[in-house]
Motif scaffolding. Structure first.
Motif, PDB file in Angstrom:
ATOM      1  N   ILE A 181      30.748 -73.939  -1.601  1.00  0.00           N
ATOM      2  CA  ILE A 181      32.080 -73.954  -1.017  1.00  0.00           C
ATOM      3  C   ILE A 181      32.583 -75.388  -1.111  1.00  0.00           C
ATOM      4  CG2 ILE A 181      33.468 -73.517   1.037  1.00  0.00           C
ATOM      5  CD1 ILE A 181      31.208 -71.637   1.986  1.00  0.00           C
ATOM      6  N   GLU A 182      33.692 -75.564  -1.801  1.00  0.00           N
ATOM      7  CA  GLU A 182      34.231 -76.904  -2.007  1.00  0.00           C
ATOM      8  C   GLU A 182      35.498 -77.108  -1.184  1.00  0.00           C
ATOM      9  OE1 GLU A 182      34.759 -77.527  -6.181  1.00  0.00           O
ATOM     10  OE2 GLU A 182      32.613 -77.327  -6.627  1.00  0.00           O
ATOM     11  N   LYS A 183      35.842 -78.354  -1.024  1.00  0.00           N
ATOM     12  CA  LYS A 183      37.026 -78.703  -0.258  1.00  0.00           C
ATOM     13  C   LYS A 183      38.261 -78.039  -0.863  1.00  0.00           C
ATOM     14  CE  LYS A 183      38.329 -82.748   2.411  1.00  0.00           C
ATOM     15  NZ  LYS A 183      38.101 -84.192   2.609  1.00  0.00           N
ATOM     16  N   ARG A 184      39.085 -77.476  -0.011  1.00  0.00           N
ATOM     17  CA  ARG A 184      40.344 -76.815  -0.358  1.00  0.00           C
ATOM     18  C   ARG A 184      40.150 -75.501  -1.103  1.00  0.00           C
ATOM     19  NH1 ARG A 184      44.998 -81.513  -1.263  1.00  0.00           N
ATOM     20  NH2 ARG A 184      44.371 -82.738   0.573  1.00  0.00           N
ATOM     21  N   ASP A 185      38.954 -74.926  -1.046  1.00  0.00           N
ATOM     22  CA  ASP A 185      38.754 -73.579  -1.575  1.00  0.00           C
ATOM     23  C   ASP A 185      39.457 -72.552  -0.699  1.00  0.00           C
ATOM     24  OD1 ASP A 185      37.239 -74.107  -3.827  1.00  0.00           O
ATOM     25  OD2 ASP A 185      35.309 -73.698  -2.866  1.00  0.00           O
ATOM     26  N   ILE A 186      39.968 -71.497  -1.325  1.00  0.00           N
ATOM     27  CA  ILE A 186      40.403 -70.302  -0.608  1.00  0.00           C
ATOM     28  C   ILE A 186      39.140 -69.505  -0.323  1.00  0.00           C
ATOM     29  CG2 ILE A 186      41.734 -68.170  -0.781  1.00  0.00           C
ATOM     30  CD1 ILE A 186      43.606 -69.812  -2.719  1.00  0.00           C
ATOM     31  N   LEU A 187      38.831 -69.319   0.944  1.00  0.00           N
ATOM     32  CA  LEU A 187      37.545 -68.768   1.360  1.00  0.00           C
ATOM     33  C   LEU A 187      37.660 -67.259   1.578  1.00  0.00           C
ATOM     34  CD1 LEU A 187      34.613 -69.258   2.201  1.00  0.00           C
ATOM     35  CD2 LEU A 187      35.443 -69.878   4.483  1.00  0.00           C
ATOM     36  N   ILE A 188      36.872 -66.504   0.824  1.00  0.00           N
ATOM     37  CA  ILE A 188      36.925 -65.046   0.857  1.00  0.00           C
ATOM     38  C   ILE A 188      35.561 -64.532   1.309  1.00  0.00           C
ATOM     39  CG2 ILE A 188      37.334 -62.958  -0.521  1.00  0.00           C
ATOM     40  CD1 ILE A 188      38.981 -64.810  -2.412  1.00  0.00           C
ATOM     41  N   ILE A 189      35.541 -63.769   2.395  1.00  0.00           N
ATOM     42  CA  ILE A 189      34.278 -63.338   2.994  1.00  0.00           C
ATOM     43  C   ILE A 189      34.205 -61.816   3.011  1.00  0.00           C
ATOM     44  CG2 ILE A 189      32.791 -63.454   5.020  1.00  0.00           C
ATOM     45  CD1 ILE A 189      34.350 -65.967   5.868  1.00  0.00           C
ATOM     46  N   ARG A 190      33.124 -61.282   2.444  1.00  0.00           N
ATOM     47  CA  ARG A 190      32.918 -59.839   2.446  1.00  0.00           C
ATOM     48  C   ARG A 190      31.893 -59.457   3.515  1.00  0.00           C
ATOM     49  NH1 ARG A 190      28.873 -56.509   0.254  1.00  0.00           N
ATOM     50  NH2 ARG A 190      29.523 -54.309   0.297  1.00  0.00           N
ATOM     51  N   THR A 191      32.273 -58.480   4.350  1.00  0.00           N
ATOM     52  CA  THR A 191      31.361 -57.901   5.340  1.00  0.00           C
ATOM     53  C   THR A 191      31.019 -56.449   5.005  1.00  0.00           C
ATOM     54  OG1 THR A 191      33.115 -57.023   6.768  1.00  0.00           O
ATOM     55  CG2 THR A 191      32.459 -59.327   7.119  1.00  0.00           C
ATOM     56  N   GLY A 192      31.795 -55.831   4.111  1.00  0.00           N
ATOM     57  CA  GLY A 192      31.650 -54.416   3.807  1.00  0.00           C
ATOM     58  C   GLY A 192      32.391 -53.506   4.768  1.00  0.00           C
TER      59      GLY A 192
END
Length: 322
Positions: A194-205
């Motif tokens: 995970i890098e600075k200014r990434d759009i963070l997408i998290i999968r939980t299902g």
């Protein structure tokens, strides 16, 4: 929905020492941390494209099995207002050349599908993002509504963190939590960063499971899995200059903070205070399966919600290009 737990503290007390980005981009700012997505971040996203594979992240609207929505909201309702029947009964309009057509309308909550929250969607203490008065929401939002986000658009490098797969599950359990440290551990296990200014997408299902289970079971004692509040997590998001958090849950965080019982504190700490845009109810299972197969968890992320003037949110169909 289950009885709400009684909080042991108010939101204002919980977040009294939380960092704020109000004024960082000027007194009139309405897009917050999306300001981090400058042309360099767009090019960084483009550089992540390797194969040209594309994925769309919006859930179906008017699905035969129903639409997952926050308890209390109604699912989308679609109505035909013109179709073959009108012409068969000679009730349709007449056009030169005998053209016929169909037409329909949809009645839905603007946040009843995959959607972007306006930065002023949630608040406490009578102030929205950037210090705007909560009275500006009366009738129709005039400050920090979704239109400025839609007008700007969202483009940058996205990174998927598959928490469900990292924990060996198809879907996380009700109320199952994770922290930013868990995100970092999952990223390391995936072989990505995970890098600075990434759009963070998290999968939980979680959203994908809606279509495989009974509605009654999905909504019973409603308690989604997700990120859980801590000062350290909020500081991490701020230090990493995360512009946009995207998840496959209805609220992007565990429904009630398990320590204090406060509902949705990250909506306030991240969105209201830091200006981080929240994107909810994303369909992430097909993307996650492909990432697991080719081990590429970074990509170009693009999105533009509908330009609803005064809206507290708006539907969106994000496009990911790997």
């Amino acid at each position: 929905m289950a009885d709400d737990p009684k909080p042991t503290i108010s939101m204002a007390e919980l977040l009294k020492d939380s960092p704020m980005n109000w004024g960082k981009w000027g007194d009139d700012d309405e897009v917050g941390a999306l300001n981090y997505l400058d042309p360099a971040q767009v090019l960084r996203g483009v550089a992540a494209v390797k194969s040209g594979k594309t994925f769309t992240l919006q859930i179906p609207v008017n699905h035969p099995g129903g639409d997952p929505v926050w308890p209390g909201r109604k699912e989308a309702q679609k109505f035909n207002v013109m179709d073959r029947g009108h012409f068969a009964c000679n009730k349709g309009p007449h056009f030169p050349g005998a053209l016929e057509y169909s037409d329909d309308v949809v009645l839905m909550y603007l946040q009843g599908s995959t959607q972007y929250d306006a930065l002023g969607h949630v608040w406490y203490g009578d102030q929205l993002w950037n210090g705007y008065d909560a009275a500006t929401t009366a009738g129709s939002m005039t400050k920090a509504d979704v239109f400025p986000i839609a007008q700007r658009g969202v483009v940058g490098r996205g990174v998927l963190i598959d928490m469900a797969r990292h924990r060996g599950k198809d879907v996380l359990d009700k109320g199952e939590t994770f922290t930013h440290e868990d995100l970092l551990a999952a990223a390391e296990a995936q072989g990505t960063r995970i890098e600075k200014r990434d759009i963070l997408i998290i999968r939980t299902g979680w959203i994908g499971s809606f279509y495989r289970r009974e509605k009654e079971e999905f909504y019973k004692d409603f308690l989604e899995p997700g990120l859980t509040y801590s000062p350290e997590l909020v500081n991490w998001f701020n230090d990493m200059e995360i512009p946009n958090l995207v998840t496959d849950t209805i609220a992007n965080e565990v429904t009630f903070d398990p320590v204090h019982g406060v509902a949705l504190p990250l909506h306030c700490a991240l969105m209201r205070n830091l200006g981080i845009t929240l994107t909810e109810i994303a369909e992430l299972d097909p993307l996650a399966d492909d990432c697991a197969a080719d081990r590429q968890y970074t990509f170009l992320y693009t999105a533009a919600p509908l330009k609803v003037v005064g809206g507290s949110g708006a539907p969106v169909n994000p496009v990911v290009i790997k």
